[in-house]
Design a protein around this motif. Structure first.
Motif, PDB file in Angstrom:
ATOM      1  N   ILE A 182       0.982  -0.883  -0.239  1.00  0.00           N
ATOM      2  CA  ILE A 182       0.030   0.279   0.208  1.00  0.00           C
ATOM      3  C   ILE A 182       0.904   1.236   0.092  1.00  0.00           C
ATOM      4  CG2 ILE A 182      -1.283   1.416   1.018  1.00  0.00           C
ATOM      5  CD1 ILE A 182      -2.733  -1.872   0.205  1.00  0.00           C
ATOM      6  N   ILE A 183       0.894   2.045  -1.301  1.00  0.00           N
ATOM      7  CA  ILE A 183       1.656   3.525  -0.863  1.00  0.00           C
ATOM      8  C   ILE A 183       0.107   4.255  -0.404  1.00  0.00           C
ATOM      9  CG2 ILE A 183       2.717   5.472  -2.376  1.00  0.00           C
ATOM     10  CD1 ILE A 183       3.446   2.703  -4.496  1.00  0.00           C
ATOM     11  N   GLY A 184       0.786   4.813   0.494  1.00  0.00           N
ATOM     12  CA  GLY A 184      -0.393   6.264   1.735  1.00  0.00           C
ATOM     13  C   GLY A 184       0.108   7.546   0.654  1.00  0.00           C
ATOM     14  N   VAL A 185      -1.485   8.282   1.024  1.00  0.00           N
ATOM     15  CA  VAL A 185      -1.311   9.314   0.112  1.00  0.00           C
ATOM     16  C   VAL A 185      -0.339  10.308   0.213  1.00  0.00           C
ATOM     17  CG1 VAL A 185      -3.893   9.482   0.220  1.00  0.00           C
ATOM     18  CG2 VAL A 185      -2.697  10.529   2.309  1.00  0.00           C
ATOM     19  N   PRO A 186      -0.251  11.226  -1.007  1.00  0.00           N
ATOM     20  CA  PRO A 186       1.310  11.996  -0.528  1.00  0.00           C
ATOM     21  C   PRO A 186       1.070  13.340   0.462  1.00  0.00           C
ATOM     22  CG  PRO A 186       0.626  11.990  -2.471  1.00  0.00           C
ATOM     23  CD  PRO A 186      -0.847  10.687  -2.094  1.00  0.00           C
ATOM     24  N   ASP A 187       1.464  13.988   0.510  1.00  0.00           N
ATOM     25  CA  ASP A 187       0.790  15.567   1.353  1.00  0.00           C
ATOM     26  C   ASP A 187      -0.060  16.297   0.245  1.00  0.00           C
ATOM     27  OD1 ASP A 187       0.514  17.938   2.852  1.00  0.00           O
ATOM     28  OD2 ASP A 187       2.579  18.357   2.501  1.00  0.00           O
ATOM     29  N   LYS A 188      -0.882  17.127   0.917  1.00  0.00           N
ATOM     30  CA  LYS A 188      -1.619  17.546  -0.001  1.00  0.00           C
ATOM     31  C   LYS A 188      -2.510  19.222   0.898  1.00  0.00           C
ATOM     32  CE  LYS A 188      -6.297  17.843  -1.510  1.00  0.00           C
ATOM     33  NZ  LYS A 188      -7.458  18.596  -1.438  1.00  0.00           N
ATOM     34  N   ALA A 189      -2.023  19.489   0.195  1.00  0.00           N
ATOM     35  CA  ALA A 189      -2.614  21.379   0.567  1.00  0.00           C
ATOM     36  C   ALA A 189      -3.925  22.238   0.759  1.00  0.00           C
ATOM     37  CB  ALA A 189      -1.435  22.235   0.564  1.00  0.00           C
ATOM     38  N   THR A 190      -4.685  22.458   1.272  1.00  0.00           N
ATOM     39  CA  THR A 190      -5.753  23.615   1.444  1.00  0.00           C
ATOM     40  C   THR A 190      -5.899  24.439   1.822  1.00  0.00           C
ATOM     41  OG1 THR A 190      -8.219  22.651   1.628  1.00  0.00           O
ATOM     42  CG2 THR A 190      -6.670  22.306   3.251  1.00  0.00           C
ATOM     43  N   GLN A 191      -6.392  25.442   1.691  1.00  0.00           N
ATOM     44  CA  GLN A 191      -6.761  26.886   2.568  1.00  0.00           C
ATOM     45  C   GLN A 191      -7.543  25.970   3.724  1.00  0.00           C
ATOM     46  OE1 GLN A 191      -6.308  29.338   1.125  1.00  0.00           O
ATOM     47  NE2 GLN A 191      -6.163  30.705   3.042  1.00  0.00           N
ATOM     48  N   TRP A 192      -6.974  26.571   5.121  1.00  0.00           N
ATOM     49  CA  TRP A 192      -7.316  26.343   6.174  1.00  0.00           C
ATOM     50  C   TRP A 192      -6.490  27.549   7.473  1.00  0.00           C
ATOM     51  CZ3 TRP A 192     -10.977  22.893   7.612  1.00  0.00           C
ATOM     52  CH2 TRP A 192     -11.127  22.670   8.484  1.00  0.00           C
ATOM     53  N   GLY A 193      -7.502  27.666   8.124  1.00  0.00           N
ATOM     54  CA  GLY A 193      -7.102  28.655   8.808  1.00  0.00           C
ATOM     55  C   GLY A 193      -6.714  29.680   8.101  1.00  0.00           C
ATOM     56  N   GLY A 194      -7.086  30.460   7.386  1.00  0.00           N
ATOM     57  CA  GLY A 194      -6.087  30.868   6.218  1.00  0.00           C
ATOM     58  C   GLY A 194      -5.589  31.621   5.799  1.00  0.00           C
ATOM     59  N   ALA A 195      -4.853  30.582   5.653  1.00  0.00           N
ATOM     60  CA  ALA A 195      -2.746  30.295   5.132  1.00  0.00           C
ATOM     61  C   ALA A 195      -2.853  28.266   4.289  1.00  0.00           C
ATOM     62  CB  ALA A 195      -1.911  30.019   5.837  1.00  0.00           C
ATOM     63  N   MET A 196      -2.706  28.515   3.144  1.00  0.00           N
ATOM     64  CA  MET A 196      -2.720  26.863   2.802  1.00  0.00           C
ATOM     65  C   MET A 196      -1.343  25.998   3.422  1.00  0.00           C
ATOM     66  SD  MET A 196      -4.258  27.448  -0.164  1.00  0.00           S
ATOM     67  CE  MET A 196      -3.321  25.464  -0.948  1.00  0.00           C
ATOM     68  N   GLN A 197      -1.841  25.076   3.816  1.00  0.00           N
ATOM     69  CA  GLN A 197      -1.278  24.193   4.468  1.00  0.00           C
ATOM     70  C   GLN A 197      -1.425  22.842   4.388  1.00  0.00           C
ATOM     71  OE1 GLN A 197      -1.756  25.281   9.057  1.00  0.00           O
ATOM     72  NE2 GLN A 197      -4.776  25.429   8.854  1.00  0.00           N
ATOM     73  N   THR A 198      -0.559  21.998   5.161  1.00  0.00           N
ATOM     74  CA  THR A 198      -1.602  20.492   5.458  1.00  0.00           C
ATOM     75  C   THR A 198      -2.719  19.832   5.536  1.00  0.00           C
ATOM     76  OG1 THR A 198       0.850  19.579   5.163  1.00  0.00           O
ATOM     77  CG2 THR A 198      -1.117  17.754   5.748  1.00  0.00           C
ATOM     78  N   ASP A 199      -3.513  19.371   4.409  1.00  0.00           N
ATOM     79  CA  ASP A 199      -4.705  18.920   5.076  1.00  0.00           C
ATOM     80  C   ASP A 199      -4.398  18.605   5.997  1.00  0.00           C
ATOM     81  OD1 ASP A 199      -7.315  17.127   4.770  1.00  0.00           O
ATOM     82  OD2 ASP A 199      -7.749  17.741   2.579  1.00  0.00           O
ATOM     83  N   PRO A 200      -5.878  18.378   6.964  1.00  0.00           N
ATOM     84  CA  PRO A 200      -5.966  18.076   8.329  1.00  0.00           C
ATOM     85  C   PRO A 200      -5.544  16.557   8.143  1.00  0.00           C
ATOM     86  CG  PRO A 200      -7.773  20.056   8.259  1.00  0.00           C
ATOM     87  CD  PRO A 200      -6.651  19.691   6.902  1.00  0.00           C
ATOM     88  N   SER A 201      -6.549  15.911   7.709  1.00  0.00           N
ATOM     89  CA  SER A 201      -6.638  15.119   6.990  1.00  0.00           C
ATOM     90  C   SER A 201      -5.862  13.440   6.613  1.00  0.00           C
ATOM     91  CB  SER A 201      -7.976  14.699   6.021  1.00  0.00           C
ATOM     92  OG  SER A 201      -7.989  14.975   4.937  1.00  0.00           O
ATOM     93  N   ILE A 202      -4.608  14.581   6.004  1.00  0.00           N
ATOM     94  CA  ILE A 202      -3.792  13.336   5.389  1.00  0.00           C
ATOM     95  C   ILE A 202      -3.027  12.524   6.952  1.00  0.00           C
ATOM     96  CG2 ILE A 202      -1.210  13.604   4.379  1.00  0.00           C
ATOM     97  CD1 ILE A 202      -3.497  13.937   2.059  1.00  0.00           C
ATOM     98  N   PRO A 203      -2.244  13.094   7.505  1.00  0.00           N
ATOM     99  CA  PRO A 203      -2.273  11.950   8.981  1.00  0.00           C
ATOM    100  C   PRO A 203      -3.392  11.191   8.938  1.00  0.00           C
ATOM    101  CG  PRO A 203      -1.117  14.440   9.705  1.00  0.00           C
ATOM    102  CD  PRO A 203      -2.831  14.249   7.963  1.00  0.00           C
ATOM    103  N   ARG A 204      -4.756  11.360   8.999  1.00  0.00           N
ATOM    104  CA  ARG A 204      -5.450  10.524   9.775  1.00  0.00           C
ATOM    105  C   ARG A 204      -6.543   9.504   8.420  1.00  0.00           C
ATOM    106  NH1 ARG A 204      -7.633  15.068  12.042  1.00  0.00           N
ATOM    107  NH2 ARG A 204      -9.367  16.321  10.198  1.00  0.00           N
ATOM    108  N   ILE A 205      -5.831   9.774   7.433  1.00  0.00           N
ATOM    109  CA  ILE A 205      -6.081   8.696   6.026  1.00  0.00           C
ATOM    110  C   ILE A 205      -4.689   7.680   6.412  1.00  0.00           C
ATOM    111  CG2 ILE A 205      -5.402  10.468   4.517  1.00  0.00           C
ATOM    112  CD1 ILE A 205      -7.966   8.419   2.591  1.00  0.00           C
ATOM    113  N   THR A 206      -3.692   8.765   6.524  1.00  0.00           N
ATOM    114  CA  THR A 206      -2.432   7.872   6.325  1.00  0.00           C
ATOM    115  C   THR A 206      -2.321   6.765   7.465  1.00  0.00           C
ATOM    116  OG1 THR A 206      -0.794   9.578   5.258  1.00  0.00           O
ATOM    117  CG2 THR A 206       0.176   7.979   6.619  1.00  0.00           C
ATOM    118  N   ALA A 207      -2.570   7.220   8.735  1.00  0.00           N
ATOM    119  CA  ALA A 207      -2.454   6.398   9.456  1.00  0.00           C
ATOM    120  C   ALA A 207      -4.160   5.527   9.924  1.00  0.00           C
ATOM    121  CB  ALA A 207      -3.235   6.952  11.262  1.00  0.00           C
ATOM    122  N   ALA A 208      -5.048   5.120   8.565  1.00  0.00           N
ATOM    123  CA  ALA A 208      -6.032   4.696   8.239  1.00  0.00           C
ATOM    124  C   ALA A 208      -5.321   3.486   7.605  1.00  0.00           C
ATOM    125  CB  ALA A 208      -7.177   4.778   7.560  1.00  0.00           C
TER     126      ALA A 208
END
Length: 171
Positions: A67-93
């Motif tokens: 299984i190759i996990g998802v790559p990093d992905k940025a999204t507009q969050w908290g007023g700035a572009m940053q890693t989508d907060p769900s990336i670590p969660r889906i990586t863990a799953a």
């Protein structure tokens, strides 16, 4: 996509594929389109991924799964572009599903550099390694990612060879 559509391929069809192609390794990589920054629990996704892995393991006994996990992905969050907060969660799953199915797991997110990598690959580097959508790699970035995966496979193969040689010496 989530990969769940792969369950629609009948086991008999998969067995026929294997009889003609004789696969040595099954590599699965998907999940990025499942992301939802507000979603806190990916247990449902872990269960779906386990179903997909086991479907192929049953059809192709003895063929290892990676299984190759998802790559990093940025999204507009908290007023700035940053890693989508769900990336670590889906990586863990994805990691948990791989462990539960005795499959290999490669965290592309972590191999890329973890949180903030996609922003850096778009805004902080020359040449740029990803597109302005902060999701998709460009050709240079895809080459970089391909080499990360290749290095992972080579390292694993070298370790396997060393282990095999040691087991022959012990006998």
């Amino acid at each position: 996509n989530s990969g769940i559509g792969l369950l629609r391929i009948a086991p008999e069809v998969l067995t026929t594929f294997q009889s003609h192609m004789d696969y040595d390794l099954l590599v699965l990589q998907f999940g990025l389109n499942v992301l939802n920054p507000k979603l806190l629990d990916y247990d449902w996704y872990e269960d779906q991924l386990i179903s997909v892995i086991r479907h192929y393991q049953a059809a192709w006994p003895g063929v290892p799964v990676l299984i190759i996990g998802v790559p990093d992905k940025a999204t507009q969050w908290g007023g700035a572009m940053q890693t989508d907060p769900s990336i670590p969660r889906i990586t863990a799953a994805q990691r948990a599903a791989a462990v539960r199915c005795r499959a290999g797991f490669f965290s592309l997110y972590e191999a890329m550099g973890g949180a903030g990598t996609m922003v850096n690959w778009v805004d902080g580097r020359q040449p740029r390694l990803a597109n302005l959508d902060y999701t998709h790699f460009n050709f240079i970035g895809a080459d970089r990612v391909g080499n990360l995966i290749l290095d992972y496979l080579r390292t694993g193969y070298t370790a396997y060879q060393a282990e095999t040689q040691l087991s022959h010496v012990d006998q």
